[in-house]
Design a protein around this motif. Structure first.
Motif, mmCIF file in Angstrom:
data_model
loop_
_atom_site.group_PDB
_atom_site.id
_atom_site.type_symbol
_atom_site.label_atom_id
_atom_site.label_comp_id
_atom_site.label_asym_id
_atom_site.label_seq_id
_atom_site.Cartn_x
_atom_site.Cartn_y
_atom_site.Cartn_z
ATOM 1 N N HIS A 69 6.018 -13.366 8.140
ATOM 2 C CA HIS A 69 5.812 -14.767 8.514
ATOM 3 C C HIS A 69 4.723 -14.888 9.573
ATOM 4 O O HIS A 69 4.811 -14.272 10.634
ATOM 5 C CB HIS A 69 7.105 -15.382 9.044
ATOM 6 C CG HIS A 69 6.985 -16.842 9.333
ATOM 7 N ND1 HIS A 69 6.992 -17.791 8.338
ATOM 8 C CD2 HIS A 69 6.826 -17.512 10.502
ATOM 9 C CE1 HIS A 69 6.846 -18.996 8.889
ATOM 10 N NE2 HIS A 69 6.742 -18.850 10.200
ATOM 11 N N VAL A 70 3.681 -15.661 9.249
ATOM 12 C CA VAL A 70 2.599 -15.952 10.192
ATOM 13 C C VAL A 70 2.364 -17.460 10.177
ATOM 14 O O VAL A 70 3.109 -18.210 9.552
ATOM 15 C CB VAL A 70 1.308 -15.183 9.832
ATOM 16 C CG1 VAL A 70 1.467 -13.700 10.105
ATOM 17 C CG2 VAL A 70 0.906 -15.429 8.377
ATOM 18 N N ALA A 71 1.299 -17.903 10.857
ATOM 19 C CA ALA A 71 1.060 -19.331 11.027
ATOM 20 C C ALA A 71 0.940 -20.080 9.704
ATOM 21 O O ALA A 71 1.376 -21.229 9.587
ATOM 22 C CB ALA A 71 -0.197 -19.540 11.872
ATOM 23 N N SER A 72 0.344 -19.453 8.687
ATOM 24 C CA SER A 72 0.117 -20.148 7.417
ATOM 25 C C SER A 72 1.330 -20.154 6.503
ATOM 26 O O SER A 72 1.333 -20.843 5.480
ATOM 27 C CB SER A 72 -1.075 -19.524 6.686
ATOM 28 O OG SER A 72 -0.907 -18.128 6.548
ATOM 29 N N GLY A 73 2.365 -19.386 6.823
ATOM 30 C CA GLY A 73 3.550 -19.391 5.987
ATOM 31 C C GLY A 73 4.159 -18.017 5.801
ATOM 32 O O GLY A 73 3.870 -17.083 6.563
ATOM 33 N N SER A 74 4.993 -17.892 4.782
ATOM 34 C CA SER A 74 5.715 -16.646 4.514
ATOM 35 C C SER A 74 5.185 -15.977 3.250
ATOM 36 O O SER A 74 4.837 -16.656 2.273
ATOM 37 C CB SER A 74 7.216 -16.916 4.369
ATOM 38 O OG SER A 74 7.745 -17.432 5.575
ATOM 39 N N TYR A 75 5.143 -14.650 3.289
ATOM 40 C CA TYR A 75 4.631 -13.852 2.176
ATOM 41 C C TYR A 75 5.590 -12.698 1.918
ATOM 42 O O TYR A 75 6.166 -12.136 2.856
ATOM 43 C CB TYR A 75 3.245 -13.281 2.509
ATOM 44 C CG TYR A 75 2.244 -14.319 2.970
ATOM 45 C CD1 TYR A 75 1.276 -14.796 2.099
ATOM 46 C CD2 TYR A 75 2.269 -14.813 4.273
ATOM 47 C CE1 TYR A 75 0.353 -15.751 2.531
ATOM 48 C CE2 TYR A 75 1.359 -15.762 4.701
ATOM 49 C CZ TYR A 75 0.410 -16.234 3.821
ATOM 50 O OH TYR A 75 -0.488 -17.177 4.239
ATOM 51 N N ARG A 76 5.706 -12.325 0.678
ATOM 52 C CA ARG A 76 6.509 -11.144 0.351
ATOM 53 C C ARG A 76 5.678 -9.895 0.603
ATOM 54 O O ARG A 76 4.502 -9.824 0.206
ATOM 55 C CB ARG A 76 6.975 -11.172 -1.100
ATOM 56 C CG ARG A 76 7.823 -9.957 -1.473
ATOM 57 C CD ARG A 76 8.468 -10.101 -2.823
ATOM 58 N NE ARG A 76 9.314 -8.948 -3.114
ATOM 59 C CZ ARG A 76 10.104 -8.855 -4.173
ATOM 60 N NH1 ARG A 76 10.150 -9.855 -5.051
ATOM 61 N NH2 ARG A 76 10.853 -7.784 -4.353
ATOM 62 N N VAL A 77 6.281 -8.923 1.267
ATOM 63 C CA VAL A 77 5.599 -7.654 1.537
ATOM 64 C C VAL A 77 5.917 -6.689 0.398
ATOM 65 O O VAL A 77 7.065 -6.269 0.223
ATOM 66 C CB VAL A 77 6.052 -7.052 2.884
ATOM 67 C CG1 VAL A 77 5.313 -5.745 3.157
ATOM 68 C CG2 VAL A 77 5.820 -8.041 4.022
ATOM 69 N N LEU A 78 4.919 -6.365 -0.383
ATOM 70 C CA LEU A 78 5.110 -5.468 -1.519
ATOM 71 C C LEU A 78 5.076 -4.007 -1.102
ATOM 72 O O LEU A 78 5.725 -3.163 -1.719
ATOM 73 C CB LEU A 78 4.042 -5.727 -2.580
ATOM 74 C CG LEU A 78 3.966 -7.158 -3.131
ATOM 75 C CD1 LEU A 78 2.856 -7.260 -4.165
ATOM 76 C CD2 LEU A 78 5.304 -7.581 -3.724
ATOM 77 N N ASP A 79 4.305 -3.723 -0.047
ATOM 78 C CA ASP A 79 4.133 -2.325 0.346
ATOM 79 C C ASP A 79 3.595 -2.249 1.776
ATOM 80 O O ASP A 79 2.841 -3.124 2.207
ATOM 81 C CB ASP A 79 3.156 -1.621 -0.611
ATOM 82 C CG ASP A 79 2.840 -0.203 -0.184
ATOM 83 O OD1 ASP A 79 3.748 0.645 -0.245
ATOM 84 O OD2 ASP A 79 1.686 0.059 0.224
ATOM 85 N N ILE A 80 4.029 -1.211 2.499
ATOM 86 C CA ILE A 80 3.440 -0.884 3.795
ATOM 87 C C ILE A 80 2.877 0.524 3.693
ATOM 88 O O ILE A 80 3.616 1.482 3.470
ATOM 89 C CB ILE A 80 4.462 -0.962 4.942
ATOM 90 C CG1 ILE A 80 5.073 -2.364 5.041
ATOM 91 C CG2 ILE A 80 3.801 -0.593 6.271
ATOM 92 C CD1 ILE A 80 6.112 -2.497 6.135
ATOM 93 N N ASP A 81 1.571 0.648 3.803
ATOM 94 C CA ASP A 81 0.892 1.934 3.707
ATOM 95 C C ASP A 81 0.636 2.439 5.123
ATOM 96 O O ASP A 81 -0.307 2.013 5.791
ATOM 97 C CB ASP A 81 -0.434 1.764 2.947
ATOM 98 C CG ASP A 81 -1.091 3.092 2.616
ATOM 99 O OD1 ASP A 81 -0.865 4.073 3.362
ATOM 100 O OD2 ASP A 81 -1.839 3.154 1.623
ATOM 101 N N TYR A 82 1.506 3.347 5.590
ATOM 102 C CA TYR A 82 1.381 3.839 6.959
ATOM 103 C C TYR A 82 0.207 4.804 7.116
ATOM 104 O O TYR A 82 -0.299 4.984 8.219
ATOM 105 C CB TYR A 82 2.685 4.518 7.392
ATOM 106 C CG TYR A 82 3.836 3.552 7.534
ATOM 107 C CD1 TYR A 82 3.991 2.779 8.677
ATOM 108 C CD2 TYR A 82 4.770 3.400 6.512
ATOM 109 C CE1 TYR A 82 5.034 1.885 8.811
ATOM 110 C CE2 TYR A 82 5.825 2.505 6.628
ATOM 111 C CZ TYR A 82 5.954 1.751 7.778
ATOM 112 O OH TYR A 82 6.988 0.855 7.896
ATOM 113 N N THR A 83 -0.229 5.413 6.026
ATOM 114 C CA THR A 83 -1.364 6.335 6.094
ATOM 115 C C THR A 83 -2.666 5.586 6.369
ATOM 116 O O THR A 83 -3.465 5.975 7.227
ATOM 117 C CB THR A 83 -1.484 7.144 4.798
ATOM 118 O OG1 THR A 83 -0.270 7.868 4.568
ATOM 119 C CG2 THR A 83 -2.645 8.118 4.875
ATOM 120 N N PHE A 84 -2.881 4.503 5.634
ATOM 121 C CA PHE A 84 -4.117 3.723 5.778
ATOM 122 C C PHE A 84 -3.901 2.468 6.616
ATOM 123 O O PHE A 84 -4.802 1.623 6.712
ATOM 124 C CB PHE A 84 -4.661 3.349 4.397
ATOM 125 C CG PHE A 84 -5.137 4.525 3.591
ATOM 126 C CD1 PHE A 84 -6.391 5.069 3.816
ATOM 127 C CD2 PHE A 84 -4.324 5.113 2.636
ATOM 128 C CE1 PHE A 84 -6.845 6.162 3.085
ATOM 129 C CE2 PHE A 84 -4.764 6.204 1.896
ATOM 130 C CZ PHE A 84 -6.020 6.733 2.131
#
Length: 316
Positions: A69-84
């Protein structure tokens, strides 16, 4: 009867004496977690105090679905790439090659000014703005001041017009000459819009948008193979050294404070919290340990006195 009464009192009293001793040293890393099939680790966190303070109040797990959730709204997080150090986001009203969503229903992408240094779309993420008004700030000013519609990492409107979705609405002004009216699609990079602007469809006066990103060196054959979504990079702004030192001493990285007080990075250790690492003992932790020791001694004296009194009482 006196023996039974003594044993009963002892059984009731001992747990209450031991709870403060045990809870003082009970510590586990409760910050590392999962939401659905996405792992949540530093610098992110789902619980208050977990992760880096720059990412507080950012991620939420709702029925096994990770949301950002940020100022423009909510988004689904499909993936978090900790390497990059990148997140892949999905906006349900994002136009794709098979569907163009108009009516300004898309979120675009805008972050709060204080969060901008920590979170921003990657440079090769192309935003394709659709149906923007001739009054849009994209096309205002003398020609030399117009925001140039261009390809971003090989992703552009010329190819996007080939998508089947355009067959349902049909581009009305596909020319690239502003004198004949603005194009139905204009591709820009996030940084093209200026600091603090973001992809704000309302301010830009656009009816919809698409977003795609390039994962070089993959070769793609047309817009039907584009990776649609918003690829966002995260940065610790040089503060990752604190967490590395904390974890190296078996600590858990987090923070304390809220919107009403100063936010401070903290290393959560087994017996105390530290503003540096678990091998250093702060004044606060020394005081806390002294209190625990003093309290433990008091409980021990009470327990011994109680046992002695029971023995003398039973003799009588």
């Amino acid at each position: 009867m006196p023996h039974i009464l003594s044993i009963t009192l002892f059984a009731l009293l001992v747990p209450s004496l031991l709870v403060p001793l045990c809870s003082s040293y009970n510590h586990s890393n409760t910050c590392r977690s999962y939401c659905g099939n996405v792992s949540i680790d530093y610098p992110f966190g789902l619980k208050y105090g977990c992760g880096h303070p720059g990412y507080r109040d950012l991620l939420y797990c709702i029925n096994g679905v990770l949301m950002l959730h940020v100022a423009s709204g909510s988004y689904r997080v499909l993936d978090i790439d900790y390497t990059f150090q990148a997140l892949t986001l999905h906006d349900p009203h994002l136009s794709t090659c098979n569907s163009i969503v108009l009516g300004s229903r898309g979120n675009g992408f805008v972050v709060e000014p204080w969060r901008a240094p920590f979170l921003t779309p990657v440079p090769d993420n192309a935003f394709l703005l659709i149906g923007c008004s001739v009054k849009s700030s994209l096309f205002q000013g003398i020609p030399s001041k117009h925001l140039a519609c261009r390809n971003v990492s090989g992703l552009g409107c010329e190819d996007y017009y080939r998508c089947p979705a355009w067959g349902f609405i049909g581009p009305t002004n596909v020319g690239l000459v502003y004198g004949s009216g603005p194009p139905e699609c204009c591709t820009v990079a996030y940084d093209d819009l200026g600091a603090g602007q973001g992809v704000n469809l309302t301010k830009l006066d656009c009816q919809g948008y698409s977003s795609a990103y390039s994962l070089a060196p993959l070769r793609i054959d047309g817009p039907h193979e584009w990776s649609y979504g918003i690829r966002v990079k995260y940065s610790l702004q040089g503060h990752d050294a604190f967490c590395k030192t904390c974890e190296a001493t078996r600590g858990t990285c987090g923070y304390t404070g809220d919107h009403g007080s100063e936010i401070t990075e903290v290393c959560f250790c087994e017996t105390h919290n530290s503003t540096s690492n678990c091998d250093s003992t702060s004044v606060e932790s020394m005081i806390a340990e002294a209190v625990v020791l003093r309290t433990s001694s008091t409980y021990a004296i009470i327990l011994i006195g109680f046992l002695v009194s029971m023995v003398l009482w039973n003799k009588d």
